[in-house]
Design a protein around this motif. Structure first.
Motif, PDB file in Angstrom:
ATOM      1  N   ALA A  95       1.465  -5.985  -2.981  1.00  0.00           N
ATOM      2  CA  ALA A  95       1.643  -6.594  -1.660  1.00  0.00           C
ATOM      3  C   ALA A  95       0.351  -6.577  -0.848  1.00  0.00           C
ATOM      4  O   ALA A  95       0.089  -7.490  -0.097  1.00  0.00           O
ATOM      5  CB  ALA A  95       2.742  -5.870  -0.908  1.00  0.00           C
ATOM      6  N   HIS A  96      -0.464  -5.565  -1.012  1.00  0.00           N
ATOM      7  CA  HIS A  96      -1.651  -5.531  -0.169  1.00  0.00           C
ATOM      8  C   HIS A  96      -2.871  -4.946  -0.850  1.00  0.00           C
ATOM      9  O   HIS A  96      -3.805  -4.507  -0.197  1.00  0.00           O
ATOM     10  CB  HIS A  96      -1.338  -4.825   1.139  1.00  0.00           C
ATOM     11  CG  HIS A  96      -1.164  -3.343   1.000  1.00  0.00           C
ATOM     12  ND1 HIS A  96      -0.504  -2.761  -0.017  1.00  0.00           N
ATOM     13  CD2 HIS A  96      -1.621  -2.340   1.780  1.00  0.00           C
ATOM     14  CE1 HIS A  96      -0.545  -1.452   0.128  1.00  0.00           C
ATOM     15  NE2 HIS A  96      -1.220  -1.169   1.204  1.00  0.00           N
ATOM     16  N   GLN A  97      -2.891  -4.976  -2.163  1.00  0.00           N
ATOM     17  CA  GLN A  97      -4.113  -4.682  -2.930  1.00  0.00           C
ATOM     18  C   GLN A  97      -4.665  -3.280  -2.732  1.00  0.00           C
ATOM     19  O   GLN A  97      -5.849  -3.050  -2.931  1.00  0.00           O
ATOM     20  CB  GLN A  97      -5.215  -5.690  -2.585  1.00  0.00           C
ATOM     21  CG  GLN A  97      -4.762  -7.131  -2.641  1.00  0.00           C
ATOM     22  CD  GLN A  97      -4.867  -7.718  -4.037  1.00  0.00           C
ATOM     23  OE1 GLN A  97      -5.951  -7.955  -4.534  1.00  0.00           O
ATOM     24  NE2 GLN A  97      -3.739  -7.934  -4.691  1.00  0.00           N
TER      25      GLN A  97
ATOM     26  N   VAL B 270      -3.396   1.220  -2.240  1.00  0.00           N
ATOM     27  CA  VAL B 270      -2.343   2.225  -2.336  1.00  0.00           C
ATOM     28  C   VAL B 270      -2.319   3.013  -1.034  1.00  0.00           C
ATOM     29  O   VAL B 270      -3.363   3.365  -0.504  1.00  0.00           O
ATOM     30  CB  VAL B 270      -2.610   3.177  -3.525  1.00  0.00           C
ATOM     31  CG1 VAL B 270      -1.618   4.321  -3.538  1.00  0.00           C
ATOM     32  CG2 VAL B 270      -2.547   2.410  -4.831  1.00  0.00           C
ATOM     33  N   ASP B 271      -1.125   3.244  -0.498  1.00  0.00           N
ATOM     34  CA  ASP B 271      -1.003   3.994   0.748  1.00  0.00           C
ATOM     35  C   ASP B 271      -0.571   5.429   0.467  1.00  0.00           C
ATOM     36  O   ASP B 271       0.311   5.663  -0.353  1.00  0.00           O
ATOM     37  CB  ASP B 271       0.034   3.346   1.667  1.00  0.00           C
ATOM     38  CG  ASP B 271      -0.465   2.018   2.208  1.00  0.00           C
ATOM     39  OD1 ASP B 271      -1.693   1.832   2.253  1.00  0.00           O
ATOM     40  OD2 ASP B 271       0.375   1.186   2.566  1.00  0.00           O
ATOM     41  N   TYR B 272      -1.211   6.342   1.156  1.00  0.00           N
ATOM     42  CA  TYR B 272      -0.852   7.753   1.052  1.00  0.00           C
ATOM     43  C   TYR B 272      -0.391   8.245   2.414  1.00  0.00           C
ATOM     44  O   TYR B 272      -1.184   8.268   3.356  1.00  0.00           O
ATOM     45  CB  TYR B 272      -2.054   8.596   0.637  1.00  0.00           C
ATOM     46  CG  TYR B 272      -2.471   8.409  -0.795  1.00  0.00           C
ATOM     47  CD1 TYR B 272      -2.007   9.262  -1.782  1.00  0.00           C
ATOM     48  CD2 TYR B 272      -3.336   7.383  -1.157  1.00  0.00           C
ATOM     49  CE1 TYR B 272      -2.394   9.099  -3.103  1.00  0.00           C
ATOM     50  CE2 TYR B 272      -3.727   7.210  -2.470  1.00  0.00           C
ATOM     51  CZ  TYR B 272      -3.244   8.073  -3.438  1.00  0.00           C
ATOM     52  OH  TYR B 272      -3.617   7.919  -4.731  1.00  0.00           O
TER      53      TYR B 272
ATOM     54  N   PRO C 245       0.501   7.585  10.522  1.00  0.00           N
ATOM     55  CA  PRO C 245      -0.705   8.141   9.901  1.00  0.00           C
ATOM     56  C   PRO C 245      -0.628   8.022   8.369  1.00  0.00           C
ATOM     57  O   PRO C 245       0.327   8.504   7.765  1.00  0.00           O
ATOM     58  CB  PRO C 245      -0.697   9.608  10.337  1.00  0.00           C
ATOM     59  CG  PRO C 245       0.694   9.881  10.809  1.00  0.00           C
ATOM     60  CD  PRO C 245       1.314   8.586  11.198  1.00  0.00           C
ATOM     61  N   HIS C 246      -1.582   7.346   7.822  1.00  0.00           N
ATOM     62  CA  HIS C 246      -1.662   7.278   6.359  1.00  0.00           C
ATOM     63  C   HIS C 246      -3.049   6.827   5.949  1.00  0.00           C
ATOM     64  O   HIS C 246      -3.834   6.340   6.777  1.00  0.00           O
ATOM     65  CB  HIS C 246      -0.586   6.361   5.768  1.00  0.00           C
ATOM     66  CG  HIS C 246      -0.862   4.893   5.921  1.00  0.00           C
ATOM     67  ND1 HIS C 246      -0.727   4.237   7.119  1.00  0.00           N
ATOM     68  CD2 HIS C 246      -1.255   3.959   5.028  1.00  0.00           C
ATOM     69  CE1 HIS C 246      -1.015   2.949   6.960  1.00  0.00           C
ATOM     70  NE2 HIS C 246      -1.345   2.752   5.700  1.00  0.00           N
ATOM     71  N   LEU C 247      -3.342   6.997   4.680  1.00  0.00           N
ATOM     72  CA  LEU C 247      -4.601   6.525   4.123  1.00  0.00           C
ATOM     73  C   LEU C 247      -4.313   5.301   3.265  1.00  0.00           C
ATOM     74  O   LEU C 247      -3.419   5.319   2.422  1.00  0.00           O
ATOM     75  CB  LEU C 247      -5.251   7.618   3.264  1.00  0.00           C
ATOM     76  CG  LEU C 247      -6.500   7.156   2.500  1.00  0.00           C
ATOM     77  CD1 LEU C 247      -7.669   6.966   3.457  1.00  0.00           C
ATOM     78  CD2 LEU C 247      -6.856   8.146   1.407  1.00  0.00           C
ATOM     79  N   HIS C 248      -5.069   4.258   3.501  1.00  0.00           N
ATOM     80  CA  HIS C 248      -5.007   3.077   2.643  1.00  0.00           C
ATOM     81  C   HIS C 248      -6.228   3.147   1.726  1.00  0.00           C
ATOM     82  O   HIS C 248      -7.360   3.260   2.183  1.00  0.00           O
ATOM     83  CB  HIS C 248      -5.018   1.810   3.505  1.00  0.00           C
ATOM     84  CG  HIS C 248      -5.202   0.549   2.714  1.00  0.00           C
ATOM     85  ND1 HIS C 248      -4.136  -0.209   2.284  1.00  0.00           N
ATOM     86  CD2 HIS C 248      -6.322  -0.082   2.264  1.00  0.00           C
ATOM     87  CE1 HIS C 248      -4.603  -1.268   1.606  1.00  0.00           C
ATOM     88  NE2 HIS C 248      -5.919  -1.202   1.588  1.00  0.00           N
ATOM     89  N   TYR C 249      -5.992   3.114   0.431  1.00  0.00           N
ATOM     90  CA  TYR C 249      -7.060   3.306  -0.554  1.00  0.00           C
ATOM     91  C   TYR C 249      -7.131   2.112  -1.495  1.00  0.00           C
ATOM     92  O   TYR C 249      -6.106   1.657  -2.007  1.00  0.00           O
ATOM     93  CB  TYR C 249      -6.769   4.595  -1.345  1.00  0.00           C
ATOM     94  CG  TYR C 249      -7.692   4.888  -2.492  1.00  0.00           C
ATOM     95  CD1 TYR C 249      -9.065   5.065  -2.295  1.00  0.00           C
ATOM     96  CD2 TYR C 249      -7.202   5.020  -3.789  1.00  0.00           C
ATOM     97  CE1 TYR C 249      -9.909   5.351  -3.346  1.00  0.00           C
ATOM     98  CE2 TYR C 249      -8.041   5.323  -4.853  1.00  0.00           C
ATOM     99  CZ  TYR C 249      -9.397   5.486  -4.639  1.00  0.00           C
ATOM    100  OH  TYR C 249     -10.229   5.778  -5.681  1.00  0.00           O
TER     101      TYR C 249
HETATM  102 ZN   LIG Z   1      -2.252   0.065   2.687  1.00  0.00          ZN
END
Ligand SMILES: [Zn+2]
Length: 410
Positions: free
Chosen positions: A272-274, A276-278, A353-357
């Motif tokens: 969906a958005h290329q 990975v979300d953490y 709050p999350h990290l998009h990697y």
């Molecule tokens: Zn993301």
């Protein structure tokens, strides 16, 4: 007699050393002993009673406050505080003191930073004299195994495995397992690690010597091997466990670990958005997954605060929505694998709050959860024989542990 008692005071002190959770786990809990009346002096003097107190030096503590708890008279504090050896005193260190009922300090001892054994006694002139030695620690090997039900730390707690050992496991297998996303209920591990002990009591854990981690049915094994100056973890066949990239861009900690097994509503699929979300608590450390150079560190639209790293072979990694950047992270800066580059936030288009990697090769986004990562150099052929010899007994210790674990939970 005084010296012997001071020493036994140290042993008692060891029972309460350390304020880290692992020290708590390693060491049996003791209650503060009742003041112990002892005989002191030789036949020339009537023997006055003295008492041994054991107290912990606490965070924000002062020598004066500690002395007061040890029943040392105020008039003694100035001379005591002047002793340079007290610099080895760290929060969490237990201190034993032998004092007269009047508060005169007869001796004091503690095991301080870097295994420094400090003893303070009265010299012939009545002045306090400090002696420092490096405590000779015994080295033990401990073997444990556990099954994961909710998190790695919960499993480690249940098995009596210290935090630092759990963290080492996440580190050792960090090139193969994403400890924030890959762990599943039913995963299990066995581990053999060093424990350092002083006068018969476990003091602190050391290095993991061998470990087995079964993740989603796949078995990973690692053995520590010291080859000359440097050491590393290798699979039983000599393959290096270190990879060009870490599986997870998040620092693994007790706080961040619990998020791995949960699902968060805003987590999207990679397609969906290329990226990975953490999901992770605000401020969780974000680390460079590979050695590289900072290509960009700043604000950029929906990414918010973002760091882009350039690695060899046309590879790039991207870390978005950061609350801030680590010191020294600016364009052109060199970073090493595992180095902190920023902190989890929710800047840009982020609902929590999350990290998009992202992981890109030749400018094209790739699913970081699926890419095959090249390993670092395997053990050279000439070291293999020595490695096998060292690995065999450790692997033999792991094997029955793993079997027990399976028997226990099947
Ligand atoms: Zn993301």
């Amino acid at each position: 007699m005084v010296a012997a008692l001071a020493l036994s005071g140290v042993v008692a002190a060891l029972a309460t050393i350390g304020d880290s959770p692992e020290a708590e786990r390693l060491l049996p809990k003791t209650v503060r002993p009742e003041p112990l009346a002892i005989a002191f002096g030789d036949a020339l003097l009537p023997a006055p009673a003295s008492y041994v107190y054991v107290e912990r030096f606490q965070r924000g503590d002062t020598i004066a406050a500690l002395a007061a708890r040890l029943a040392i008279a105020e008039s003694e504090v100035r001379a005591l505080a002047r002793l340079a050896a007290l610099r080895h005193l760290r929060p969490g260190t237990s201190v034993s003191a032998e004092v007269t009922p009047e508060g005169v300090l007869l001796s004091l001892a503690f095991l301080g930073a870097r295994d420094r054994l400090v003893r303070i006694e009265r010299g012939a002139d009545g002045a306090l004299v400090a002696r420092e030695t490096v405590a000779a620690l015994a080295r033990w090997e401990e073997a444990k195994s556990a099954e994961i039900r909710s998190s790695l730390f919960a499993a480690a707690d249940a098995a009596g495995v210290p935090d630092s050992v759990a963290l080492q496991l996440a580190d050792i297998f960090g090139g193969d397992i994403d400890f924030h996303r890959d762990l599943r209920k039913g995963d299990r591990f066995s581990v053999v690690y060093e424990v350092f002990a002083f006068e018969g009591r476990a003091l602190r854990p050391g290095r993991v010597l061998a470990a087995e981690f079964v993740n989603q049915g796949r078995t990973h094994r690692a053995v520590w091997f010291q080859g000359g100056e440097s050491g590393g973890y290798y699979a039983p066949d000599g393959t290096n466990l270190r990879k060009a990239f870490l599986r997870s861009p998040l620092e693994f900690s007790r706080v961040s670990s619990g998020f791995g097994l949960r699902r968060h509503p805003f987590l999207q699929t990679w397609r969906a958005h290329q990226g990975v979300d953490y999901a992770a608590p605000l401020g969780t450390r974000v680390r460079a997954t590979g050695d590289g150079i900072v290509e960009f560190a700043g604000r950029s639209g929906g990414y918010g605060n973002v760091v882009v790293l350039r690695h060899g072979g046309g590879q790039q990694t991207l870390y978005a929505h950061l609350s801030g950047f680590a010191r020294g992270i600016r364009s052109g800066a060199r970073v090493a694998q595992g180095e902190t580059i920023g902190f989890v936030g929710q800047t840009g288009w982020a609902t929590g709050p999350h990290l998009h990697y992202e992981f890109r090769v030749g400018g094209v986004a790739r699913d970081p959860l699926r890419i095959a990562l090249p390993a670092a150099q395997p053990l050279p052929a000439h070291a293999l024989a020595a490695f096998r010899e060292q690995a065999a007994p450790l692997l033999a210790r792991l094997a029955p542990l793993a079997a027990t674990q399976i028997a226990q939970f099947e």
